[in-house]
Structures are given as C-alpha cells and as structure tokens.
Design an enzyme around this catalytic site. Structure first.
Site, PDB file in Angstrom:
ATOM      1  N   ASN A 193       3.571 -11.962   2.867  1.00  0.00           N
ATOM      2  CA  ASN A 193       4.158 -11.490   4.138  1.00  0.00           C
ATOM      3  C   ASN A 193       3.285 -11.774   5.359  1.00  0.00           C
ATOM      4  OD1 ASN A 193       2.337  -9.501   3.388  1.00  0.00           O
ATOM      5  ND2 ASN A 193       3.631  -7.795   4.041  1.00  0.00           N
ATOM      6  N   GLU A 219       2.006 -17.605  -4.353  1.00  0.00           N
ATOM      7  CA  GLU A 219       2.581 -18.917  -4.689  1.00  0.00           C
ATOM      8  C   GLU A 219       3.699 -19.276  -3.703  1.00  0.00           C
ATOM      9  OE1 GLU A 219       1.557 -16.713  -7.164  1.00  0.00           O
ATOM     10  OE2 GLU A 219      -0.106 -18.131  -7.278  1.00  0.00           O
ATOM     11  N   GLY A 269      -0.669  -6.018  -2.128  1.00  0.00           N
ATOM     12  CA  GLY A 269       0.604  -6.312  -2.782  1.00  0.00           C
ATOM     13  C   GLY A 269       1.219  -5.055  -3.357  1.00  0.00           C
ATOM     14  N   SER A 270       1.966  -5.232  -4.419  1.00  0.00           N
ATOM     15  CA  SER A 270       2.744  -4.099  -4.932  1.00  0.00           C
ATOM     16  C   SER A 270       1.849  -3.086  -5.652  1.00  0.00           C
ATOM     17  CB  SER A 270       3.820  -4.590  -5.892  1.00  0.00           C
ATOM     18  OG  SER A 270       3.221  -4.980  -7.117  1.00  0.00           O
ATOM     19  N   THR A 271       2.304  -1.853  -5.680  1.00  0.00           N
ATOM     20  CA  THR A 271       1.554  -0.780  -6.352  1.00  0.00           C
ATOM     21  C   THR A 271       1.470  -1.068  -7.851  1.00  0.00           C
ATOM     22  OG1 THR A 271       2.358   0.709  -4.655  1.00  0.00           O
ATOM     23  CG2 THR A 271       1.450   1.746  -6.619  1.00  0.00           C
ATOM     24  N   VAL A 273       1.353  -3.970  -9.466  1.00  0.00           N
ATOM     25  CA  VAL A 273       0.310  -4.971  -9.760  1.00  0.00           C
ATOM     26  C   VAL A 273      -1.078  -4.393  -9.449  1.00  0.00           C
ATOM     27  CG1 VAL A 273      -0.578  -7.263  -9.127  1.00  0.00           C
ATOM     28  CG2 VAL A 273       1.878  -6.913  -9.414  1.00  0.00           C
ATOM     29  N   GLY A 274      -1.176  -3.619  -8.389  1.00  0.00           N
ATOM     30  CA  GLY A 274      -2.466  -2.993  -8.037  1.00  0.00           C
ATOM     31  C   GLY A 274      -3.007  -2.134  -9.165  1.00  0.00           C
ATOM     32  N   GLU A 291      -4.650  -2.597  -1.234  1.00  0.00           N
ATOM     33  CA  GLU A 291      -3.708  -2.253  -0.152  1.00  0.00           C
ATOM     34  C   GLU A 291      -2.322  -2.389  -0.763  1.00  0.00           C
ATOM     35  OE1 GLU A 291      -4.649  -1.036   2.518  1.00  0.00           O
ATOM     36  OE2 GLU A 291      -6.734  -1.680   2.620  1.00  0.00           O
ATOM     37  N   CYS A 325       4.050  -3.640   4.663  1.00  0.00           N
ATOM     38  CA  CYS A 325       3.796  -2.379   3.942  1.00  0.00           C
ATOM     39  C   CYS A 325       3.826  -1.186   4.890  1.00  0.00           C
ATOM     40  CB  CYS A 325       2.429  -2.408   3.270  1.00  0.00           C
ATOM     41  SG  CYS A 325       2.214  -3.814   2.235  1.00  0.00           S
ATOM     42  N   GLU A 499      -9.580  -1.719   5.136  1.00  0.00           N
ATOM     43  CA  GLU A 499      -9.834  -3.076   5.621  1.00  0.00           C
ATOM     44  C   GLU A 499      -9.882  -3.064   7.134  1.00  0.00           C
ATOM     45  OE1 GLU A 499      -6.724  -5.523   3.826  1.00  0.00           O
ATOM     46  OE2 GLU A 499      -8.176  -6.013   2.256  1.00  0.00           O
TER      47      GLU A 499
HETATM   48  C1  SIN Z   1       0.831  -5.425   5.329  1.00  0.00           C
HETATM   49  O1  SIN Z   1       2.033  -5.376   5.350  1.00  0.00           O
HETATM   50  O2  SIN Z   1       0.211  -5.350   4.253  1.00  0.00           O
HETATM   51  C2  SIN Z   1      -0.013  -5.610   6.562  1.00  0.00           C
HETATM   52  C3  SIN Z   1       0.603  -5.154   7.798  1.00  0.00           C
HETATM   53  C4  SIN Z   1      -0.359  -5.088   8.961  1.00  0.00           C
HETATM   54  O3  SIN Z   1      -1.519  -5.517   8.888  1.00  0.00           O
HETATM   55  O4  SIN Z   1       0.060  -4.555   9.981  1.00  0.00           O
END
Ligand code: SIN
Length: 522
Positions: A193, A219, A269-271, A273-274, A291, A325, A499
């Site tokens: 994304n 990918e 990514g997704s919860t 997979v995390g 994240e 997210c 982050e």
């Molecule tokens: C994300 O969707 O993981 C990042 C969104 C952002 O940095 O604002």
C-alpha cells in the site's frame, strides 16, 4: 446534497454503456503504457533483484509478473526468488555489516543524505512507478515519495545523534556507561500500500545506526523498492548494505527467520502474518517490530464542527482508496448530528473522482486486485443483509477492473463484519451512538489499536476521550496524522514497537552496559 439526491446521482452511473467503459480503459491503457515506456527508457524500471550490490535473476530463472491494477496491463516481470537468493542476500548483508557499523554516524549520514537528495530529485519518476504498480492517484503518490524520502532525511540527521549514557555509580571506584550499538542484519518485509514509505520508515533508521538490511517488498509492488535501491547504490550506500529479494514470500520469510545472522525482523502487514513472524522469530530470539492491522474508529460528537468533521473523516477514510492501516474503518456519529453528518459526508464522497491514478484530477484509484474487491463486496453484502442502507456507491464502478464506487453505508451496527474487521477499501460505515461513554466503549471494543480520530469542539472532552482510547495514534479534529516526526505504531494486536520519530531508531539498537571497575582515586 441530500442522501436521496445522492442516490439519484448514483443510479445515473449505472446507465454508463459498455462502450464508454471500454473507451475509458483503452485511454487508461495508453496513458499507462506511455508511462511504462518512459520509465523503462530512463532506467527506472529494474527487473532484477539486488544481492550484494549486484542485479541478479532467480537462480532457476523463474519470474513473477508485475501488473498495473488500473488496467491489468503487464508492466514487466521480476525474478521469483526464494531460499537460495535470500541466503546469499543475508550473507552479503552480514559481511557488509562488519564495515558499515564501523563508520561514524556522520559518515553514514552523508550517504543517507545523498540518497534523500536522489529520491527527491526523481520524485516524479518514482511517483509514476508507485501509481503504475499500486494504483494510487499521482497526487497521493507524490505525497508518498515526499513522506518516504523524509524518513531518509530525518534518520540521516539522527545518525549523528545516537547518544549513549553515563550512569551515576553507587560505588565510587566504578564508572558505569551505556553504549548503543546496531543490532545487526535486519529482515524488512513490506506491504504494497506504500511501496516506498514503508521501506524507508524501516531502513532509514536501520542504515543510520549501522545495521544492514534484506528487504522483501510485496510481490505486487516490487518496482518502487528496486528503483529506490538503485538510487541508494548511486548515493554510495555500500553494496550489500541494502539487498532486495522478492518472490516466494513464505520461503523468503522462513529463510530470514531461520538465519542466526538476521537479528531483527521488521514487518508491516496483516495481523495474521505478523503473529506467524513473531512465533518464527522466537526460535532464534530475534528482535521484532510489527505494524499490523487496524480497525480505526472515527468519532464525531454532536459538538463537532460539521465541515471539519466531514473533511477529516473523508481524508481518514478515502486516502489510498481506503487501503491504509490507519484508514477510518468505522465512523461513529452521535445521534444529534447523525443526519446532518450523513448527508454532508455522502455529498462529499459523491464528489470523489474515480479513475486511473495517472489521470489529472482523479482522487480514487483502483483497489489492488480482484480479491480486494471481492472482500469489499462480501462486507457490503453482510451489512445490507443485516439492515445497513447504501447511502452512496455500493457496487463496482462502471470503469470495471478493480474500480469500486466510494461507498457510504448508513444504519450499520456492531454485529456487522464491516465494523469488526479491517475493510481496506473505499467503504465508510456510519454507526450511531448516544453518549460519550458508549462511543469510547464501541471504539475500544476490538483487538486492534492503531489509529483513532475524534471530532469535537469541547477541549475537555477531547482530552478525556483521547486518554481513554486504547490506540497508538489519535487525531483530534484531524484526519491525516502521519508524519515523520511522530511515533507510528499500535496498541494490542496492532503491533509492537514504533516507527518514525526520535523513538524509531531505538528499534534497531542494542544497549550495552559497561562497568569500569577498580578506578583509583587520586
Ligand atoms: C500504513 O497503512 O501502514 C501506513 C500509513 C501511514 O504511514 O500513514
């Protein structure tokens, strides 16, 4: 515009004839193909992985198609890599770590600064690449390049500011110090994304403090990562410090997890997979930053300023066609303002122009793929079967492909999937509430805890609600809160660690306590 009028306008979309849609698609294809040709000619489309500073194919020659989600056109192929290439990338990152960590922060800073300058100088080309492979409108893509490059600039500065500590010793013949040292090789797994910003938000701080990295971009969007890596090489970041492999996601992930040389995994990514990565990292006890998914509430109180709330909710919901997210996932509206807000919001959503992100004026691009559209459709089906009302949108866009009409649903409730799970699409469900207490309860009633938004003109309420929300980021009277200087990360199952900001670099550092004993006094 009233909801009824909005609904009338909605039905006028449905009389778009097939030839109109086909004409649009042909036009979009021509636009996209011209952009691909330009980027290929200027060397911005790299079609190999980067291992130890060398551009390489998969050992068995397998490739992966990269397609434009707006047109379905094939942009190019890239290598489909796996265990072998990832192991080579790890070895190379490990070898380079031995020298990169020994540079002074100021020396590393110069390379990062140069990389920032190159990213900025080529922001148009990089933004076109983002739009081509990810679909977001050029304006948003340009915003992402600036946002992404800013992480590199910020951590170029922070590279010079990794301070240790001198501790007050309880014994007079001892001196106690804390050193901060880079954790080592980092495996960074990034989503589609934000093809640039999610990479630089991780590897900016990692490289700044002396770590080296193996990046596995999605990918679906590897091209921006490869172009950014080429610019990093041109900036003098040493071969092997920044490696890029893509292809077989589970094989690459497992190789990163199994390697004792990889000391840190960072993932967006997704919860689901995390959680797997966290479990896998336990075997070699690696540091982990995650994240993960969100389920952001956007709470609009009766005392909110209507225009501010509509503008804020629109930005929080429809950025990147709802595919972030931190996108507002549920809009909780107090009963006194509900009708006014629903009308004004549906009206604003109606104005969003849908189309190919390369076309001037487009505000909503396609979704990333067919599966994303089907997920949106299933949420809407579930909600309408349970009594939700489509106020605007609610179906695939007449452009076809992966375009979906920006949608507002009224009458939604907490029993519906759409208010319990992350939608990741352009659908805004409106839920009614009566009291502040009820809004806080509804907002916190989820395993996620990434972003939340509050619209109110009452300053005491803004504090009370913000403090009660179990979320890592809160926007008060603001729908776009992400910035390089603020910590980004979630509570509960939305992740671990932060982050960006001055806190982000700590995720890539070890603390070493040093005790100097038997210090003779004069
Ligand atoms: C994300 O969707 O993981 C990042 C969104 C952002 O940095 O604002």
């Amino acid at each position: 515009m009233s909801i009824a009028f909005a609904a009338m306008r909605r039905s006028s979309y449905t009389i778009c004839t097939t030839w109109t849609a086909t004409f649009h698609l042909r036009k979009m294809s021509a636009e996209s193909l011209a952009a691909v040709t330009r980027l290929k000619d200027s060397g911005f489309i790299k079609t190999q992985g980067l291992v130890g500073g060398k551009w390489v194919d998969a050992e068995d020659g397998k490739t992966l198609k990269v397609e434009n989600p707006a047109t379905g056109d094939l942009i190019c192929t890239v290598p489909y890599m796996g265990q072998k290439e990832t192991s080579q990338a790890i070895s190379s990152a490990y070898e380079t770590f031995q020298s990169w960590k020994k540079l002074s922060g100021a020396e590393r800073s110069k390379h990062l600064r140069k990389w920032y300058d190159l990213l900025t100088a080529h922001k148009e080309e990089l933004a076109q690449l983002v739009t081509l492979e990810q679909g977001k409108p050029m304006k948003e893509a340009l915003g992402e390049i600036t946002y992404g490059a800013d992480f590199v600039e910020f951590y170029a500065e922070e590279a010079k500011r990794v301070y240790g500590d001198l501790l007050p010793s309880p014994l007079t013949d001892r001196r106690l110090l804390v050193l901060k040292q880079p954790v080592g090789v980092v495996g960074a797994i990034t989503p589609w994304n934000f093809p640039l910003a999610m990479i630089t938000r991780k590897i900016g701080p990692a490289l700044a403090c002396g770590c080296t990295v193996v990046v596995k971009p999605s990918e679906l969007t590897p091209l921006t990562a490869l172009a950014a890596a080429e610019l990093a090489l041109q900036a003098g970041i040493p071969p092997g410090a920044f490696n890029v492999v893509m292809g077989n996601a589970s094989e690459i992930g497992d190789t990163l997890l199994a390697s004792p040389q990889v000391r840190k995994i960072t993932f967006t990514g997704s919860t689901a997979v995390g959680k797997k990565l966290m479990a896998g990292a336990a075997e070699t006890v690696k540091k982990v930053s995650l994240e993960l998914g969100g389920n952001a509430p956007c709470i609009v109180f009766d005392d909110a300023e209507l225009d501010v709330a509509v503008k804020g909710a629109l930005a929080a919901k429809f950025r990147n066609s709802g595919q972030t997210c931190v996108c507002a996932n549920r809009i909780l509206v107090q009963e006194g303002i509900y009708e006014k807000f629903a009308n004004a919001f549906a009206d604003a959503v109606q104005q969003l122009q849908v189309g190919n992100g390369l076309t001037e004026g487009v505000a909503q691009g396609p979704l990333i793929n067919e599966a994303a559209v089907q997920k949106v459709e299933s949420f809407i089906r579930d909600a309408t079967n349970k009594g939700a009302k489509v106020l605007i949108g609610g179906k695939r866009h007449s452009l076809g492909m992966t375009f979906y009409e920006p949608t507002v649903l009224g009458n939604t409730n907490t029993e519906m999937l759409i208010s319990r799970e992350e939608v990741f699409g352009p659908v805004a469900p409106l839920l009614r509430f009566k009291t502040e207490e009820e809004a806080i309860h509804m907002a916190n009633d989820t395993n996620a805890g990434l972003a939340a938004y509050v619209f109110t003109n009452d300053i005491s309420r803004s504090w009370r609600v913000t403090e009660a929300l179990e979320y890592g980021l809160v926007g008060v009277n603001e729908g776009l809160v992400s910035t390089v200087v603020a910590p980004f990360g979630g509570y509960k199952q939305s992740g671990l660690g932060r982050e960006g900001s001055k806190y982000g670099i700590d995720e890539y550092l070890e603390l070493k306590y040093v005790c100097l004993g038997n210090m003779k006094s004069a």
